[in-house]
Design a protein around this motif. Structure first.
Motif, PDB file in Angstrom:
ATOM      1  N   PRO A   1      11.898  -0.780  -8.012  1.00 60.64           N
ATOM      2  CA  PRO A   1      12.069  -2.157  -7.770  1.00 60.64           C
ATOM      3  C   PRO A   1      11.242  -2.349  -6.307  1.00 60.64           C
ATOM      4  N   LEU A   2      11.188  -1.388  -5.337  1.00 59.98           N
ATOM      5  CA  LEU A   2      10.449  -1.545  -4.246  1.00 59.98           C
ATOM      6  C   LEU A   2       9.033  -2.012  -4.502  1.00 59.98           C
ATOM      7  N   LEU A   3       8.333  -1.432  -5.399  1.00 58.19           N
ATOM      8  CA  LEU A   3       6.951  -1.631  -5.835  1.00 58.19           C
ATOM      9  C   LEU A   3       6.915  -2.900  -6.374  1.00 58.19           C
ATOM     10  N   PHE A   4       7.937  -3.519  -7.375  1.00 58.86           N
ATOM     11  CA  PHE A   4       7.961  -4.711  -7.800  1.00 58.86           C
ATOM     12  C   PHE A   4       7.967  -5.761  -6.814  1.00 58.86           C
TER      13      PHE A   4
ATOM     14  N   GLU B   1       9.664  23.322 -12.802  1.00 63.63           N
ATOM     15  CA  GLU B   1      10.543  22.948 -11.461  1.00 63.63           C
ATOM     16  C   GLU B   1      11.407  21.625 -12.069  1.00 63.63           C
ATOM     17  N   LEU B   2      12.381  21.777 -12.917  1.00 68.02           N
ATOM     18  CA  LEU B   2      12.998  20.742 -13.500  1.00 68.02           C
ATOM     19  C   LEU B   2      14.028  20.124 -12.449  1.00 68.02           C
ATOM     20  N   THR B   3      14.541  20.804 -11.769  1.00 69.79           N
ATOM     21  CA  THR B   3      15.648  20.331 -10.791  1.00 69.79           C
ATOM     22  C   THR B   3      15.027  19.207 -10.042  1.00 69.79           C
ATOM     23  N   LEU B   4      13.559  19.598  -9.326  1.00 68.97           N
ATOM     24  CA  LEU B   4      13.013  18.903  -8.408  1.00 68.97           C
ATOM     25  C   LEU B   4      12.316  17.499  -9.066  1.00 68.97           C
ATOM     26  N   HIS B   5      11.828  17.788 -10.254  1.00 71.95           N
ATOM     27  CA  HIS B   5      11.365  16.837 -11.249  1.00 71.95           C
ATOM     28  C   HIS B   5      12.508  15.441 -11.440  1.00 71.95           C
ATOM     29  N   LYS B   6      13.817  15.971 -11.806  1.00 71.21           N
ATOM     30  CA  LYS B   6      14.985  15.278 -11.969  1.00 71.21           C
ATOM     31  C   LYS B   6      15.216  14.329 -10.750  1.00 71.21           C
ATOM     32  N   PHE B   7      15.136  14.941  -9.507  1.00 69.67           N
ATOM     33  CA  PHE B   7      15.477  14.408  -8.392  1.00 69.67           C
ATOM     34  C   PHE B   7      14.443  13.229  -7.860  1.00 69.67           C
ATOM     35  N   ILE B   8      13.130  13.582  -8.187  1.00 70.83           N
ATOM     36  CA  ILE B   8      12.190  12.540  -7.875  1.00 70.83           C
ATOM     37  C   ILE B   8      12.199  11.441  -9.047  1.00 70.83           C
ATOM     38  N   GLY B   9      12.840  11.807  -9.983  1.00 70.33           N
ATOM     39  CA  GLY B   9      12.903  10.643 -11.153  1.00 70.33           C
ATOM     40  C   GLY B   9      14.020   9.695 -10.922  1.00 70.33           C
TER      41      GLY B   9
ATOM     42  N   ALA C   1       0.988  -1.267  -0.106  1.00 73.12           N
ATOM     43  CA  ALA C   1      -0.077  -0.034  -0.139  1.00 73.12           C
ATOM     44  C   ALA C   1       0.838   1.379   0.106  1.00 73.12           C
ATOM     45  N   VAL C   2       2.031   1.157   0.741  1.00 66.66           N
ATOM     46  CA  VAL C   2       2.776   2.324   0.961  1.00 66.66           C
ATOM     47  C   VAL C   2       3.474   2.588  -0.612  1.00 66.66           C
ATOM     48  N   MET C   3       3.909   1.711  -1.384  1.00 70.38           N
ATOM     49  CA  MET C   3       4.736   1.851  -2.469  1.00 70.38           C
ATOM     50  C   MET C   3       3.714   2.028  -3.623  1.00 70.38           C
ATOM     51  N   MET C   4       2.462   1.606  -3.445  1.00 70.01           N
ATOM     52  CA  MET C   4       1.527   2.104  -4.398  1.00 70.01           C
ATOM     53  C   MET C   4       1.136   3.535  -4.337  1.00 70.01           C
ATOM     54  N   THR C   5       0.985   3.822  -3.173  1.00 66.53           N
ATOM     55  CA  THR C   5       0.773   5.289  -2.838  1.00 66.53           C
ATOM     56  C   THR C   5       1.774   6.231  -3.305  1.00 66.53           C
ATOM     57  N   LEU C   6       3.175   5.875  -2.899  1.00 66.90           N
ATOM     58  CA  LEU C   6       4.124   6.720  -3.243  1.00 66.90           C
ATOM     59  C   LEU C   6       4.461   6.764  -4.798  1.00 66.90           C
TER      60      LEU C   6
ATOM     61  N   ILE D   1       1.650   6.666  -7.051  1.00 67.20           N
ATOM     62  CA  ILE D   1       0.716   7.327  -7.500  1.00 67.20           C
ATOM     63  C   ILE D   1       0.864   8.696  -7.435  1.00 67.20           C
ATOM     64  N   LEU D   2       1.704   9.107  -6.143  1.00 66.35           N
ATOM     65  CA  LEU D   2       2.006  10.636  -5.785  1.00 66.35           C
ATOM     66  C   LEU D   2       2.911  11.032  -6.718  1.00 66.35           C
ATOM     67  N   ALA D   3       3.876  10.280  -7.030  1.00 64.51           N
ATOM     68  CA  ALA D   3       4.886  10.697  -8.273  1.00 64.51           C
ATOM     69  C   ALA D   3       4.471  10.964  -9.635  1.00 64.51           C
ATOM     70  N   LEU D   4       3.221  10.033 -10.053  1.00 67.18           N
ATOM     71  CA  LEU D   4       2.467  10.407 -11.376  1.00 67.18           C
ATOM     72  C   LEU D   4       1.791  11.765 -11.048  1.00 67.18           C
ATOM     73  N   ILE D   5       1.380  11.931  -9.984  1.00 68.74           N
ATOM     74  CA  ILE D   5       0.710  13.350  -9.869  1.00 68.74           C
ATOM     75  C   ILE D   5       1.494  14.723  -9.901  1.00 68.74           C
ATOM     76  N   ILE D   6       2.586  14.413  -9.236  1.00 72.36           N
ATOM     77  CA  ILE D   6       3.655  15.559  -8.923  1.00 72.36           C
ATOM     78  C   ILE D   6       4.464  15.955 -10.230  1.00 72.36           C
TER      79      ILE D   6
END
Length: 244
Positions: free
Chosen positions: A88-91, A72-80, A51-56, A58-63
């Motif tokens: 891998p953790l989601l897998f 905000e390209l720097t933050l985008h690249k950092f999250i990427g 549940a935690v991995m799935m939530t994270l 989905i949040l990334a897909l939104i953000i």
């Protein structure tokens, strides 16, 4: 005069993906969240980890698309880069959860491992992992090509629709076939609609047809109850691994 086709960058997808948490909440309310919030659930840690991995994710897909729109390209690249760990953790969370659930079907008959339930249903979560993995790899390899990168990342989000929506529809219709068939029909409709919207685009149009083909193949195997010998063997081998 030549017609100029406006490029589609899907940078508004983050706003559409806001609907995913709502859908997940509805789909998993009775089986998970209704017991989680009051603290009355007795779920194993594998459920919470997933549940935690799935939530994270989905949040990334939104953000991420919103960060692109806000420059905000720097933050985008950092999250990427964090996704190199998150995916891998989601897998792992899906694999561990499915293995834990399969233990309830595990039987030993004449000294051999046997599954009391239909192993073809294992196709559903592994189909999701297949699409997630392939689309994520495509997105990372083409991270500098927005046309392909954005579509592939959107495809990873579409994967979350079926598990949540099918549970919600099965719950309100009290029918597994109706809920399941309605869900895959809606998922197909979304993919076809995206294909129609971008039919004049020159790059990246192959992403959504590829995802649709994966869905059609796996769903056909399940609906028509096609027995696959090596898949039966794999399911028994997987269930017998000392993972959970």
């Amino acid at each position: 005069m030549a017609t100029i086709t406006k490029k589609i960058y899907f940078d508004k997808s983050g706003y559409y993906f806001i609907g995913l948490p709502i859908l997940v909440l509805l789909g998993f309310w009775s089986s998970y969240f209704s017991k989680l919030f009051p603290g009355t659930n007795d779920y194993n840690s594998y459920f919470h980890f997933h549940a935690v991995m799935m939530t994270l994710w989905i949040l990334a897909l939104i953000i991420q698309p919103i960060l692109i729109r806000k420059k905000e390209l720097t933050l985008h690249k950092f999250i990427g880069k964090l996704s190199y760990i998150l995916m891998p953790l989601l897998f792992i969370s899906v694999i561990l959860l499915k293995h834990f659930q399969l233990q309830k079907q595990l039987e030993i008959v004449n000294g051999e491992i046997s599954l009391s339930g239909p192993s073809p249903h294992l196709l559903l979560p592994f189909k999701d992992l297949l699409i997630l993995g392939i689309m994520y790899i495509i997105a990372i390899v083409n991270r500098r090509d927005i046309n392909i990168h954005a579509r592939a990342m959107i495809a990873t989000g579409i994967v979350f629709i079926e598990p949540a929506l099918s549970r919600f529809l099965i719950g309100i219709t009290d029918s597994v076939p109706v809920g399941f068939l309605t869900t895959i029909g809606l998922v197909y409709a979304i993919l076809i609609a995206l294909m129609i919207v971008e039919r004049k685009q020159k790059k990246g149009r192959w992403i959504f047809p590829l995802v649709l083909s994966f869905y059609i193949i796996v769903h056909s195997l399940i609906i028509f109850q096609v027995q696959i010998g090596f898949w039966e063997t794999f399911a028994k081998w997987f269930a017998g691994l000392p993972l959970t």
